[in-house]
Motif scaffolding. Structure first.
Motif, PDB file in Angstrom:
ATOM      1  N   THR A  41      -1.926  -9.370  -8.130  1.00 37.87           N
ATOM      2  CA  THR A  41      -2.876  -8.278  -7.933  1.00 37.87           C
ATOM      3  C   THR A  41      -4.274  -8.859  -7.735  1.00 37.87           C
ATOM      4  OG1 THR A  41      -3.361  -8.105 -10.293  1.00 37.87           O
ATOM      5  CG2 THR A  41      -1.499  -6.808  -9.464  1.00 37.87           C
ATOM      6  N   PRO A  42      -5.210  -8.069  -7.235  1.00 38.38           N
ATOM      7  CA  PRO A  42      -6.586  -8.577  -7.110  1.00 38.38           C
ATOM      8  C   PRO A  42      -7.133  -9.103  -8.428  1.00 38.38           C
ATOM      9  CG  PRO A  42      -6.333  -6.550  -5.862  1.00 38.38           C
ATOM     10  CD  PRO A  42      -5.053  -6.737  -6.621  1.00 38.38           C
ATOM     11  N   GLU A  43      -6.769  -8.458  -9.545  1.00 35.03           N
ATOM     12  CA  GLU A  43      -7.256  -8.908 -10.848  1.00 35.03           C
ATOM     13  C   GLU A  43      -6.673 -10.275 -11.218  1.00 35.03           C
ATOM     14  OE1 GLU A  43      -7.662  -4.729 -10.216  1.00 35.03           O
ATOM     15  OE2 GLU A  43      -5.818  -5.929 -10.257  1.00 35.03           O
TER      16      GLU A  43
ATOM     17  N   HIS B 123       1.611  -5.940  11.467  1.00 32.54           N
ATOM     18  CA  HIS B 123       0.817  -4.908  10.801  1.00 32.54           C
ATOM     19  C   HIS B 123      -0.449  -5.529  10.232  1.00 32.54           C
ATOM     20  CE1 HIS B 123      -0.185  -1.436   8.264  1.00 32.54           C
ATOM     21  NE2 HIS B 123       0.619  -0.765   9.050  1.00 32.54           N
ATOM     22  N   ALA B 124      -1.526  -4.768  10.249  1.00 38.35           N
ATOM     23  CA  ALA B 124      -2.812  -5.277   9.765  1.00 38.35           C
ATOM     24  C   ALA B 124      -2.864  -5.388   8.248  1.00 38.35           C
ATOM     25  CB  ALA B 124      -3.946  -4.374  10.257  1.00 38.35           C
ATOM     26  N   ARG B 125      -2.000  -4.637   7.562  1.00 38.43           N
ATOM     27  CA  ARG B 125      -1.977  -4.736   6.101  1.00 38.43           C
ATOM     28  C   ARG B 125      -1.358  -6.073   5.707  1.00 38.43           C
ATOM     29  NH1 ARG B 125       1.121  -0.826   5.306  1.00 38.43           N
ATOM     30  NH2 ARG B 125       2.983  -1.983   4.731  1.00 38.43           N
TER      31      ARG B 125
ATOM     32  N   PHE C 276      -6.833  -0.729   1.420  1.00 36.27           N
ATOM     33  CA  PHE C 276      -5.400  -0.506   1.599  1.00 36.27           C
ATOM     34  C   PHE C 276      -4.589  -1.679   1.055  1.00 36.27           C
ATOM     35  CE2 PHE C 276      -7.356   2.050   5.018  1.00 36.27           C
ATOM     36  CZ  PHE C 276      -6.871   3.294   4.635  1.00 36.27           C
ATOM     37  N   ASN C 277      -5.117  -2.882   1.180  1.00 31.87           N
ATOM     38  CA  ASN C 277      -4.425  -4.034   0.608  1.00 31.87           C
ATOM     39  C   ASN C 277      -4.379  -3.943  -0.915  1.00 31.87           C
ATOM     40  OD1 ASN C 277      -3.886  -5.375   3.098  1.00 31.87           O
ATOM     41  ND2 ASN C 277      -6.012  -6.054   3.166  1.00 31.87           N
TER      42      ASN C 277
ATOM     43  N   LEU D 146       2.690  -0.373  -6.296  1.00 32.14           N
ATOM     44  CA  LEU D 146       3.841  -1.120  -6.796  1.00 32.14           C
ATOM     45  C   LEU D 146       3.813  -1.222  -8.314  1.00 32.14           C
ATOM     46  CD1 LEU D 146       6.370  -2.783  -6.338  1.00 32.14           C
ATOM     47  CD2 LEU D 146       4.925  -4.796  -5.950  1.00 32.14           C
ATOM     48  N   THR D 147       2.638  -1.446  -8.890  1.00 28.98           N
ATOM     49  CA  THR D 147       2.531  -1.518 -10.348  1.00 28.98           C
ATOM     50  C   THR D 147       2.969  -0.219 -10.993  1.00 28.98           C
ATOM     51  OG1 THR D 147       0.722  -3.138 -10.241  1.00 28.98           O
ATOM     52  CG2 THR D 147       0.940  -1.869 -12.275  1.00 28.98           C
TER      53      THR D 147
END
Length: 346
Positions: A115-117, A144-146, A302-303, A310-311
């Motif tokens: 995750t970002p964290e 896809h851009a994601r 969006f990313n 999901l979390t």
């Protein structure tokens, strides 16, 4: 009315990434598939994805694009500078985080969701995944851009006890009817001992032979004895694998610091492995609706959102499993380090 509503939902899933022949009687309809429903989804999903890939091609090396389109994978050895790679391996080995486990037959897979964290606490991994060239390659290969959802992954090959079923991922298969991107940045050497990724080069193209095979499989999938085939992840015989690619199955025995990106619409498997061995990597995957004509938006929001979704899904699965007195398919374990000892960075 309820039945009508269900069929409207099932019918709507025809133009999504839904794949289960068993769960959706429209997708699993022998009559519709005899008329070509499944083959039409395979063919159109492939070419629409290729259109999106063309839109995302600028900045991606020609050699990478050619290899991915012709062979179904991109392979880059000695991907990171040696000092950066060693720092990444050491950081992953000492990192404490929530680990989830999935048990399939005689194999267990451990993953830490990046995750970002988590990435903020693991800057060595963040530096790798934030590289603009890698992001462009990810986006091109996924169409896809994601960006893909990424994990630290360790595949553990357990001792086989009497009555233990075989890891189903070791059988040749395709993930789904549409192009799907997965990647591995191996943090240790991959040999015949610890289960190399096995792939059939050239098996990602919807050739006449591949479409004939997809057609035949679609007529039996909803009633197939194999659970994974009935769910849309077709299992592939060795004979079929030999004729559906440009060569037979190839085992990717590689050194640590090798980047492998594969289209798992192609025929692949997890290789046989010695009991007690393991395979450590940065791992990720990307799959989207194959019928979207445009590559979408790659905004950071969006990313980040996909990790929150999901979390929450994992937490909901935990709650439902607890209510049944069982464990969810991807359940939390007490272990907080992905490896007991740092792997050798050769």
């Amino acid at each position: 009315m309820k039945a009508l509503g269900r069929y409207l939902v099932w019918g709507g899933e025809v133009v999504t990434g839904a794949k289960s022949f068993k769960a959706n009687p429209v997708l699993g309809s022998v009559r519709l598939n005899r008329l070509g429903l499944h083959v039409a989804r395979v063919w159109s999903g492939y070419w629409i994805t290729r259109l999106r890939m063309a839109l995302l091609a600028p900045g991606v090396p020609t050699a990478d694009r050619r290899q991915f389109n012709e062979q179904g994978f991109v392979l880059k050895e000695n991907y990171l500078p040696e000092a950066q790679f060693k720092a990444l391996v050491a950081a992953v080995a000492r990192f404490d985080g929530e680990i989830r486990e999935c048990c399939q037959g005689d194999a267990r897979t451990h993953r830490i969701l990046l995750t970002p964290e988590v990435l903020n606490a693991l800057p060595e991994a963040k530096a790798v995944l934030d590289d603009p060239a890698l992001k462009r390659l990810f986006r091109y290969c996924s169409g896809h851009a994601r960006l893909p959802i990424c994990h630290i992954e360790n595949v553990l090959n357990d001792l086989t006890e009497p009555g233990t079923r075989r890891d189903p991922q070791k059988n040749l298969h395709i993930d789904t009817f549409q192009p799907t991107m997965k990647f591995w940045l191996y943090l240790e050497e991959v040999s015949e001992e610890n289960g190399p990724f096995v792939f059939v080069p050239g098996s990602t193209r919807p050739t006449r032979e591949r479409l004939k095979w997809e057609y035949a499989m679609s007529l039996q999938a909803s009633r197939h004895a194999d659970h994974y085939t009935a769910s849309g992840s077709f299992r592939v015989s060795a004979e079929d694998a030999a004729r559906l690619g440009t060569e037979g199955p190839r085992a990717f025995c590689v050194k640590g610091n090798t980047l492998l990106i594969a289209n798992t619409f192609g025929i692949h498997a997890r290789g046989e492995a010695a009991p007690g061995s393991s395979r450590l990597a940065l791992w990720g995957m990307s799959r989207t609706n194959p019928f979207l004509p445009l590559p979408g938006l790659g905004f950071g929001y969006f990313n980040r959102l996909q990790y929150r979704v999901l979390t929450r899904m994992r937490q909901r699965d935990d709650e439902r499993a607890a209510a049944r007195g069982t464990l969810s398919s991807w359940h939390r374990i007490e272990q907080t380090r992905i490896v007991d000892e740092p792997p050798e960075s050769n």
